[in-house]
Design a protein around this motif. Structure first.
Motif, PDB file in Angstrom:
ATOM      1  N   MET A   1       0.826  -1.280   0.183  1.00 52.27           N
ATOM      2  CA  MET A   1      -0.171   0.121   0.154  1.00 52.27           C
ATOM      3  C   MET A   1       0.759   0.784   0.491  1.00 52.27           C
ATOM      4  SD  MET A   1      -3.156   0.469  -0.032  1.00 52.27           S
ATOM      5  CE  MET A   1      -4.522   0.342   0.259  1.00 52.27           C
ATOM      6  N   LYS A   2       1.739   1.017   0.380  1.00 47.87           N
ATOM      7  CA  LYS A   2       3.237   1.987   0.028  1.00 47.87           C
ATOM      8  C   LYS A   2       3.289   3.054  -1.209  1.00 47.87           C
ATOM      9  CE  LYS A   2       7.012   3.578   2.281  1.00 47.87           C
ATOM     10  NZ  LYS A   2       8.705   3.628   2.623  1.00 47.87           N
ATOM     11  N   TRP A   3       2.859   1.982  -2.273  1.00 44.24           N
ATOM     12  CA  TRP A   3       3.645   2.731  -3.679  1.00 44.24           C
ATOM     13  C   TRP A   3       1.661   3.436  -3.706  1.00 44.24           C
ATOM     14  CZ3 TRP A   3      -0.362   1.916  -7.240  1.00 44.24           C
ATOM     15  CH2 TRP A   3      -1.176   1.133  -6.365  1.00 44.24           C
ATOM     16  N   PHE A   4       0.941   3.252  -3.610  1.00 43.82           N
ATOM     17  CA  PHE A   4      -0.854   4.129  -3.705  1.00 43.82           C
ATOM     18  C   PHE A   4      -0.023   5.249  -2.962  1.00 43.82           C
ATOM     19  CE2 PHE A   4      -5.434   4.708  -3.308  1.00 43.82           C
ATOM     20  CZ  PHE A   4      -5.328   4.468  -4.794  1.00 43.82           C
ATOM     21  N   ASP A   5       0.661   5.840  -1.190  1.00 44.61           N
ATOM     22  CA  ASP A   5       0.235   6.001  -0.935  1.00 44.61           C
ATOM     23  C   ASP A   5       1.138   7.819  -1.673  1.00 44.61           C
ATOM     24  OD1 ASP A   5      -0.802   5.430   1.362  1.00 44.61           O
ATOM     25  OD2 ASP A   5       0.409   4.904   2.134  1.00 44.61           O
ATOM     26  N   ASN A   6       2.158   6.666  -1.480  1.00 44.05           N
ATOM     27  CA  ASN A   6       3.619   7.548  -2.660  1.00 44.05           C
ATOM     28  C   ASN A   6       2.812   7.633  -3.470  1.00 44.05           C
ATOM     29  OD1 ASN A   6       5.311   7.185  -0.377  1.00 44.05           O
ATOM     30  ND2 ASN A   6       5.832   5.826  -1.789  1.00 44.05           N
ATOM     31  N   THR A   7       1.695   7.737  -4.791  1.00 44.55           N
ATOM     32  CA  THR A   7       1.626   7.456  -5.809  1.00 44.55           C
ATOM     33  C   THR A   7       0.516   8.834  -6.078  1.00 44.55           C
ATOM     34  OG1 THR A   7       1.688   5.531  -7.028  1.00 44.55           O
ATOM     35  CG2 THR A   7      -0.332   6.917  -7.799  1.00 44.55           C
TER      36      THR A   7
END
Length: 68
Positions: A1-7
């Protein structure tokens, strides 16, 4: 889910830069690139808004991390 936060964070930062341009220079980059309220620019505005709403959850996650 970290990639979604960064995006989501990247999208919100791009939106913030657009608002900075609007506030200082009266230049709307999204409207310039995609047309004034065309369907593409409306999608861009909606994605920025939804990303901002999603990032509200970041406050709760930061608070829960600090308690650990």
């Amino acid at each position: 889910m970290k990639w979604f936060d960064n995006t989501a964070l990247t999208i919100v930062i791009i939106g913030a830069v657009n608002w900075l341009l609007v506030g200082i220079f009266r230049f709307d980059l999204v409207a310039f690139l995609f047309g004034n309220l065309s369907w593409i620019s409306r999608i861009v505005y909606a994605v920025v808004g939804l990303s901002g709403l999603y990032l509200i959850s970041l406050y709760g996650r930061i608070h829960s991390m600090s308690e650990s």
